[in-house]
Design a protein around this motif. Sequence first.
Motif, PDB file in Angstrom:
ATOM      1  N   ASN A  93     -39.593 -51.260  -0.225  1.00  0.00           N
ATOM      2  CA  ASN A  93     -38.401 -50.475  -0.493  1.00  0.00           C
ATOM      3  C   ASN A  93     -37.984 -49.828   0.817  1.00  0.00           C
ATOM      4  O   ASN A  93     -38.832 -49.331   1.568  1.00  0.00           O
ATOM      5  N   VAL A  94     -36.690 -49.831   1.110  1.00  0.00           N
ATOM      6  CA  VAL A  94     -36.192 -49.276   2.370  1.00  0.00           C
ATOM      7  C   VAL A  94     -35.126 -48.230   2.077  1.00  0.00           C
ATOM      8  O   VAL A  94     -34.170 -48.502   1.345  1.00  0.00           O
ATOM      9  N   HIS A  95     -35.291 -47.054   2.649  1.00  0.00           N
ATOM     10  CA  HIS A  95     -34.329 -45.968   2.509  1.00  0.00           C
ATOM     11  C   HIS A  95     -33.646 -45.743   3.861  1.00  0.00           C
ATOM     12  O   HIS A  95     -34.312 -45.484   4.867  1.00  0.00           O
ATOM     13  N   PHE A  96     -32.312 -45.843   3.889  1.00  0.00           N
ATOM     14  CA  PHE A  96     -31.524 -45.544   5.078  1.00  0.00           C
ATOM     15  C   PHE A  96     -30.901 -44.159   4.911  1.00  0.00           C
ATOM     16  O   PHE A  96     -30.298 -43.857   3.880  1.00  0.00           O
ATOM     17  N   ILE A 154     -15.578 -41.449   1.595  1.00  0.00           N
ATOM     18  CA  ILE A 154     -16.757 -40.785   2.155  1.00  0.00           C
ATOM     19  C   ILE A 154     -17.565 -41.793   2.968  1.00  0.00           C
ATOM     20  O   ILE A 154     -17.872 -42.892   2.490  1.00  0.00           O
ATOM     21  N   ILE A 155     -17.886 -41.413   4.198  1.00  0.00           N
ATOM     22  CA  ILE A 155     -18.854 -42.189   4.967  1.00  0.00           C
ATOM     23  C   ILE A 155     -20.214 -41.992   4.290  1.00  0.00           C
ATOM     24  O   ILE A 155     -20.693 -40.873   4.149  1.00  0.00           O
ATOM     25  N   SER A 156     -20.843 -43.094   3.857  1.00  0.00           N
ATOM     26  CA  SER A 156     -22.067 -42.987   3.061  1.00  0.00           C
ATOM     27  C   SER A 156     -23.249 -42.515   3.899  1.00  0.00           C
ATOM     28  O   SER A 156     -23.484 -43.031   4.996  1.00  0.00           O
ATOM     29  N   ASP A 157     -23.975 -41.549   3.365  1.00  0.00           N
ATOM     30  CA  ASP A 157     -25.152 -41.047   4.077  1.00  0.00           C
ATOM     31  C   ASP A 157     -26.451 -41.653   3.574  1.00  0.00           C
ATOM     32  O   ASP A 157     -27.519 -41.366   4.120  1.00  0.00           O
ATOM     33  N   THR A 158     -26.403 -42.489   2.537  1.00  0.00           N
ATOM     34  CA  THR A 158     -27.625 -43.095   2.015  1.00  0.00           C
ATOM     35  C   THR A 158     -27.420 -44.581   1.736  1.00  0.00           C
ATOM     36  O   THR A 158     -26.321 -45.023   1.380  1.00  0.00           O
ATOM     37  N   GLY A 159     -28.481 -45.328   1.891  1.00  0.00           N
ATOM     38  CA  GLY A 159     -28.527 -46.735   1.515  1.00  0.00           C
ATOM     39  C   GLY A 159     -29.942 -47.079   1.087  1.00  0.00           C
ATOM     40  O   GLY A 159     -30.908 -46.440   1.527  1.00  0.00           O
ATOM     41  N   TYR A 160     -30.065 -48.062   0.228  1.00  0.00           N
ATOM     42  CA  TYR A 160     -31.381 -48.381  -0.334  1.00  0.00           C
ATOM     43  C   TYR A 160     -31.475 -49.877  -0.574  1.00  0.00           C
ATOM     44  O   TYR A 160     -30.558 -50.501  -1.130  1.00  0.00           O
ATOM     45  N   LEU A 161     -32.587 -50.471  -0.155  1.00  0.00           N
ATOM     46  CA  LEU A 161     -32.855 -51.888  -0.384  1.00  0.00           C
ATOM     47  C   LEU A 161     -34.210 -52.068  -1.059  1.00  0.00           C
ATOM     48  O   LEU A 161     -35.158 -51.330  -0.770  1.00  0.00           O
ATOM     49  N   GLU A 162     -34.316 -53.073  -1.928  1.00  0.00           N
ATOM     50  CA  GLU A 162     -35.592 -53.572  -2.407  1.00  0.00           C
ATOM     51  C   GLU A 162     -35.680 -55.029  -1.992  1.00  0.00           C
ATOM     52  O   GLU A 162     -34.779 -55.819  -2.296  1.00  0.00           O
ATOM     53  N   LEU A 163     -36.737 -55.381  -1.288  1.00  0.00           N
ATOM     54  CA  LEU A 163     -36.853 -56.738  -0.759  1.00  0.00           C
ATOM     55  C   LEU A 163     -38.301 -57.202  -0.762  1.00  0.00           C
ATOM     56  O   LEU A 163     -39.222 -56.403  -0.995  1.00  0.00           O
ATOM     57  N   GLU A 180     -41.014 -48.367   2.802  1.00  0.00           N
ATOM     58  CA  GLU A 180     -42.075 -48.022   1.847  1.00  0.00           C
ATOM     59  C   GLU A 180     -42.732 -49.306   1.337  1.00  0.00           C
ATOM     60  O   GLU A 180     -42.052 -50.184   0.789  1.00  0.00           O
ATOM     61  N   PHE A 181     -44.012 -49.422   1.522  1.00  0.00           N
ATOM     62  CA  PHE A 181     -44.790 -50.576   1.050  1.00  0.00           C
ATOM     63  C   PHE A 181     -45.115 -50.375  -0.429  1.00  0.00           C
ATOM     64  O   PHE A 181     -45.719 -49.372  -0.807  1.00  0.00           O
ATOM     65  N   VAL A 182     -44.693 -51.303  -1.302  1.00  0.00           N
ATOM     66  CA  VAL A 182     -44.849 -51.077  -2.750  1.00  0.00           C
ATOM     67  C   VAL A 182     -45.567 -52.206  -3.480  1.00  0.00           C
ATOM     68  O   VAL A 182     -45.705 -52.144  -4.718  1.00  0.00           O
TER      69      VAL A 182
END
Length: 431
Positions: free
Chosen positions: A233-236, A290-299, A334-336
């Motif tokens: 999981n990746v949090h930007f 709004i310029i986005s302040d968050t992004g999230y990936l699951e890969l 994040e290693f899941v």
Amino acid sequence: MNKEQQFVQTIQNQLMQWRRWFHQHPELGFMEYYTTYTIGKELEALGFTLHIGQGAIASSSRYGVPAAHLLQQQEEKAASLGVESDWMNLMKGGHTGLVATWDTGKEGEHKAFRFDIDALPIHETESEAHLPYSEGFISSNPGVMHACGHDGHITIGLGLAHYIAAHHSELTGSFTFLFQPAEEGGRGAKAMVDNGWLTDVDSFYTGHLGITPMNIGTIAAGVEGFLASTKLNVHFKGESSHAGMKPEDGRNALLAAATASTQLYTIPRHSEGASRVNVGKLEAGNGRNIISDTGYLELETRGVTGTINDYMLQEAKRIIHASASMYNVEATIEFVGESEGIVCDEDMLASIPPEEDSYINQILPSAKVSGSEDASFMINEVQAHGGKATYMLFGTALPFNHHHPSFDFEEDALSVALETYIHLLQGGTTT
């Protein structure tokens, strides 16, 4: 018809009832409270010794445990469905799944069997052409579905437990049943391995309904091709700003996440074997201005060997951090979950004889597969301590793929699988 086939015949209706009940009550990984309780009460009544909660799994070895508020919601729901408080106290915090043991008191092999119990975050098809819908056992939990056959695996395990309870006087050795949580995403098996259940096992068996389409009655005694895999999981994290008045003050995490999600697919494939990468989920954004302040990936990454998977993983990390740097945002990885490769021991099903009236029509030595399996940790642990292990497939038609909203399997495959497992007990019988 021998006693194994007679037993399967007498329990066929019960197999179907169990399967349909579990299908109707799916739960996601590490939240299988009601599922674990239902399995456990059945085994407790048969006389098995149960190990629940941290007695079954090593808490610190769990991968990708859901957020505390999600666990609490599911715990409250399970309690409302009748799960007893002493069971909830053992399982709370995502300590689901159980281990059940039976010792015949007679010298013989220690055999272990693994059955996975979790469902998937999929909304099930509502169509008369879909048997669970037309027969009234569709998922009662919207957005959660047994779309991979684990409801059938639980059923097979319960059927095998009933056979042991009914015929224990004829058996020798000891038996360990691992009803494993959180198989999806490669999250639960290692937690059971790290609790020491498999260090002294002589023979280990697990398997899957389907995976590749085969006729009912066909079994693959082993598999080739499961890939090592890593789940991330990746949090930007950037900074929001007004898109019209002050765009220069923003740091766009949406663009970083989107760039990473496309550029991950540019990783060169490895020359020495199969390699994979997949972004399965992308979330970002607050609103159109709004310029986005968050992004999230699951890969995930995959490789036919651990070395190839590690190559894919390192390249994925490089691209994620480069994408974050491009937009001046931060990336937290994040290693899941993970799985290893599998090499099955040959001839573990050689003791199953061809017989009239058998539910088993054909045994193939092996089947080609892809995907990944966290049972790899169990298989590799048993083999590392000198035992033998295999991963079987049980034939069924697959009109829709695994993880599809219309996934289903032929329920007659349950009888085939149960007879197979019963035969595998017979290596330890009295004469």
